[in-house]
Design a protein around this motif. Sequence first.
Motif, PDB file in Angstrom:
ATOM      1  N   CYS A 188      34.876  48.470  28.914  1.00  0.00           N
ATOM      2  CA  CYS A 188      34.355  48.583  30.275  1.00  0.00           C
ATOM      3  C   CYS A 188      32.974  47.952  30.367  1.00  0.00           C
ATOM      4  O   CYS A 188      32.224  47.896  29.379  1.00  0.00           O
ATOM      5  CB  CYS A 188      34.269  50.045  30.724  1.00  0.00           C
ATOM      6  SG  CYS A 188      35.845  50.921  30.725  1.00  0.00           S
ATOM      7  N   LEU A 189      32.651  47.498  31.554  1.00  0.00           N
ATOM      8  CA  LEU A 189      31.295  47.062  31.896  1.00  0.00           C
ATOM      9  C   LEU A 189      30.651  48.193  32.677  1.00  0.00           C
ATOM     10  O   LEU A 189      31.171  48.614  33.710  1.00  0.00           O
ATOM     11  CB  LEU A 189      31.334  45.774  32.715  1.00  0.00           C
ATOM     12  CG  LEU A 189      29.977  45.169  33.086  1.00  0.00           C
ATOM     13  CD1 LEU A 189      30.046  43.648  33.025  1.00  0.00           C
ATOM     14  CD2 LEU A 189      29.530  45.583  34.489  1.00  0.00           C
ATOM     15  N   LEU A 190      29.510  48.686  32.211  1.00  0.00           N
ATOM     16  CA  LEU A 190      28.888  49.876  32.776  1.00  0.00           C
ATOM     17  C   LEU A 190      27.519  49.546  33.359  1.00  0.00           C
ATOM     18  O   LEU A 190      26.757  48.743  32.799  1.00  0.00           O
ATOM     19  CB  LEU A 190      28.744  50.975  31.723  1.00  0.00           C
ATOM     20  CG  LEU A 190      30.030  51.471  31.059  1.00  0.00           C
ATOM     21  CD1 LEU A 190      30.247  50.760  29.736  1.00  0.00           C
ATOM     22  CD2 LEU A 190      29.987  52.962  30.837  1.00  0.00           C
ATOM     23  N   ASP A 253      40.339  44.644  32.035  1.00  0.00           N
ATOM     24  CA  ASP A 253      41.740  44.503  31.676  1.00  0.00           C
ATOM     25  C   ASP A 253      42.178  43.057  31.927  1.00  0.00           C
ATOM     26  O   ASP A 253      41.351  42.166  32.132  1.00  0.00           O
ATOM     27  CB  ASP A 253      42.598  45.491  32.464  1.00  0.00           C
ATOM     28  CG  ASP A 253      42.361  45.387  33.973  1.00  0.00           C
ATOM     29  OD1 ASP A 253      41.703  44.411  34.402  1.00  0.00           O
ATOM     30  OD2 ASP A 253      42.818  46.277  34.708  1.00  0.00           O
ATOM     31  N   LYS A 254      43.485  42.829  31.925  1.00  0.00           N
ATOM     32  CA  LYS A 254      43.997  41.472  32.073  1.00  0.00           C
ATOM     33  C   LYS A 254      43.748  40.905  33.457  1.00  0.00           C
ATOM     34  O   LYS A 254      43.790  39.684  33.643  1.00  0.00           O
ATOM     35  CB  LYS A 254      45.495  41.454  31.749  1.00  0.00           C
ATOM     36  CG  LYS A 254      45.789  41.799  30.290  1.00  0.00           C
ATOM     37  CD  LYS A 254      47.275  41.741  30.002  1.00  0.00           C
ATOM     38  CE  LYS A 254      47.540  42.085  28.544  1.00  0.00           C
ATOM     39  NZ  LYS A 254      48.993  42.040  28.226  1.00  0.00           N
ATOM     40  N   PHE A 259      37.904  39.293  31.177  1.00  0.00           N
ATOM     41  CA  PHE A 259      38.880  39.498  30.108  1.00  0.00           C
ATOM     42  C   PHE A 259      38.806  38.393  29.062  1.00  0.00           C
ATOM     43  O   PHE A 259      38.956  38.649  27.868  1.00  0.00           O
ATOM     44  CB  PHE A 259      40.291  39.575  30.706  1.00  0.00           C
ATOM     45  CG  PHE A 259      41.357  39.854  29.696  1.00  0.00           C
ATOM     46  CD1 PHE A 259      41.531  41.134  29.192  1.00  0.00           C
ATOM     47  CD2 PHE A 259      42.187  38.841  29.247  1.00  0.00           C
ATOM     48  CE1 PHE A 259      42.506  41.392  28.251  1.00  0.00           C
ATOM     49  CE2 PHE A 259      43.165  39.096  28.312  1.00  0.00           C
ATOM     50  CZ  PHE A 259      43.330  40.381  27.815  1.00  0.00           C
ATOM     51  N   HIS A 260      38.569  37.158  29.475  1.00  0.00           N
ATOM     52  CA  HIS A 260      38.549  36.034  28.545  1.00  0.00           C
ATOM     53  C   HIS A 260      37.161  35.769  27.978  1.00  0.00           C
ATOM     54  O   HIS A 260      36.966  34.762  27.275  1.00  0.00           O
ATOM     55  CB  HIS A 260      39.069  34.778  29.240  1.00  0.00           C
ATOM     56  CG  HIS A 260      40.487  34.905  29.712  1.00  0.00           C
ATOM     57  ND1 HIS A 260      41.562  34.874  28.851  1.00  0.00           N
ATOM     58  CD2 HIS A 260      41.008  35.095  30.958  1.00  0.00           C
ATOM     59  CE1 HIS A 260      42.691  35.015  29.541  1.00  0.00           C
ATOM     60  NE2 HIS A 260      42.375  35.154  30.820  1.00  0.00           N
ATOM     61  N   MET A 261      36.204  36.636  28.256  1.00  0.00           N
ATOM     62  CA  MET A 261      34.864  36.493  27.698  1.00  0.00           C
ATOM     63  C   MET A 261      34.767  37.288  26.405  1.00  0.00           C
ATOM     64  O   MET A 261      35.485  38.276  26.206  1.00  0.00           O
ATOM     65  CB  MET A 261      33.801  36.961  28.682  1.00  0.00           C
ATOM     66  CG  MET A 261      33.774  36.189  29.991  1.00  0.00           C
ATOM     67  SD  MET A 261      32.448  36.770  31.097  1.00  0.00           S
ATOM     68  CE  MET A 261      32.838  35.867  32.593  1.00  0.00           C
ATOM     69  N   ALA A 262      33.869  36.858  25.529  1.00  0.00           N
ATOM     70  CA  ALA A 262      33.655  37.534  24.259  1.00  0.00           C
ATOM     71  C   ALA A 262      32.167  37.683  24.018  1.00  0.00           C
ATOM     72  O   ALA A 262      31.340  37.096  24.728  1.00  0.00           O
ATOM     73  CB  ALA A 262      34.313  36.757  23.113  1.00  0.00           C
TER      74      ALA A 262
END
Length: 371
Positions: A188-190, A253-254, A259-262
């Motif tokens: 999650c991003l909080l 989530d998808k 979602f495609h960031m790291a």
Amino acid sequence: MFSYLRERFTSHLRERSRRRARLVSKDGRCNIEFGNVEQSRFVFLIDIWTTILDLRWRYKMTIFISAFLGSWFLFGLLWYVVAYIHKDLPEFNPSINHTPCVENINGLTSAFLFSLETQVTIGYGFRCVTEQCATAIFLLIFQSILGVIINSFMCGAILAKISRSKNRAKTITFSKNAVISKRGGKLCLLIRVANLRKSLLIGSHIYGKLLKTTITPEGETIILDQVNIEFIVDAGNENLFFISPLTIYHIIDKNSPFFHMAAETLLQQDFELVVFLDGTVEATSATCQVRTSYIPEEVLWGYRFAPIVSKTKEGKYRVDFQNFSKTVAVETPHCAFCLYNEKEAKAKEKKGYDNPGFVLSEVNETSDTKM
């Protein structure tokens, strides 16, 4: 040494240019400029009330002072003209039995003072209008009515400027950084938000917009493309009980644009996350919107917020705002894709696998026992 300084200078310029490109500042101001507007500026004068309210205080006070001084001086000239036409001034040597339109107007200065006394209803009792001139009576009525209109408009604009809900937004604060970590088994991003007043915001609603540059399949480049970001609060997204700091979170989530960031590629992204909080001020029933933004440098991967609410010995709940934006490093997957792959692998381990190369062969047992 020279290469190190050059690298630091380049990174500083890159960070500065990125900050300049921010659309919404941390305090909620929008960094946007309108150019080549073909519509006439006369439309702003039609909605003069909104135009006055949107002005800065220095311009508003300039208009406030100019409106009163201008009306006093203008009517002062008119009172002087009335006295001049009726020959009430000392240079005309009026007779003893002469009744002036306005008593004790001897020049332009005294006419200005009479205009000031009339419009602000000071009433010193030294200068007054007589029944000799109908023109003076009409001018007195007209100035009194116009003075009430000017006073009501300008004082109303000052009061509305002071009581605007924009000032209430200054007592709503967001955390300096956003964090990404696991919450409830999900990545999650909080973000943390707090109400610095004990009065509540009624019907509060929190949502976000992700601003980035995208290229459509047709090859069109869209600058500041907006993507909806759904934020969740454990207490519910509607009608928040906003008496203590809340931690809002977005599930990566998808369907999430994160979602495609790291963790390794986050700083290389070019986006701006704008967070909005809408609500109604309890004291004035006026709607209020608070907003802030986060760029990639302000999103910390692998951290969570430190606790700030505690209970005292007297039974009161205490909020320590010293730790409001403080973060603590926690173990976090370096990408959302890895977390979901890890969960799928564990689920398959529990179910077991069938080996497609395994062939069951039947063995015929023979008995060597003879009767």
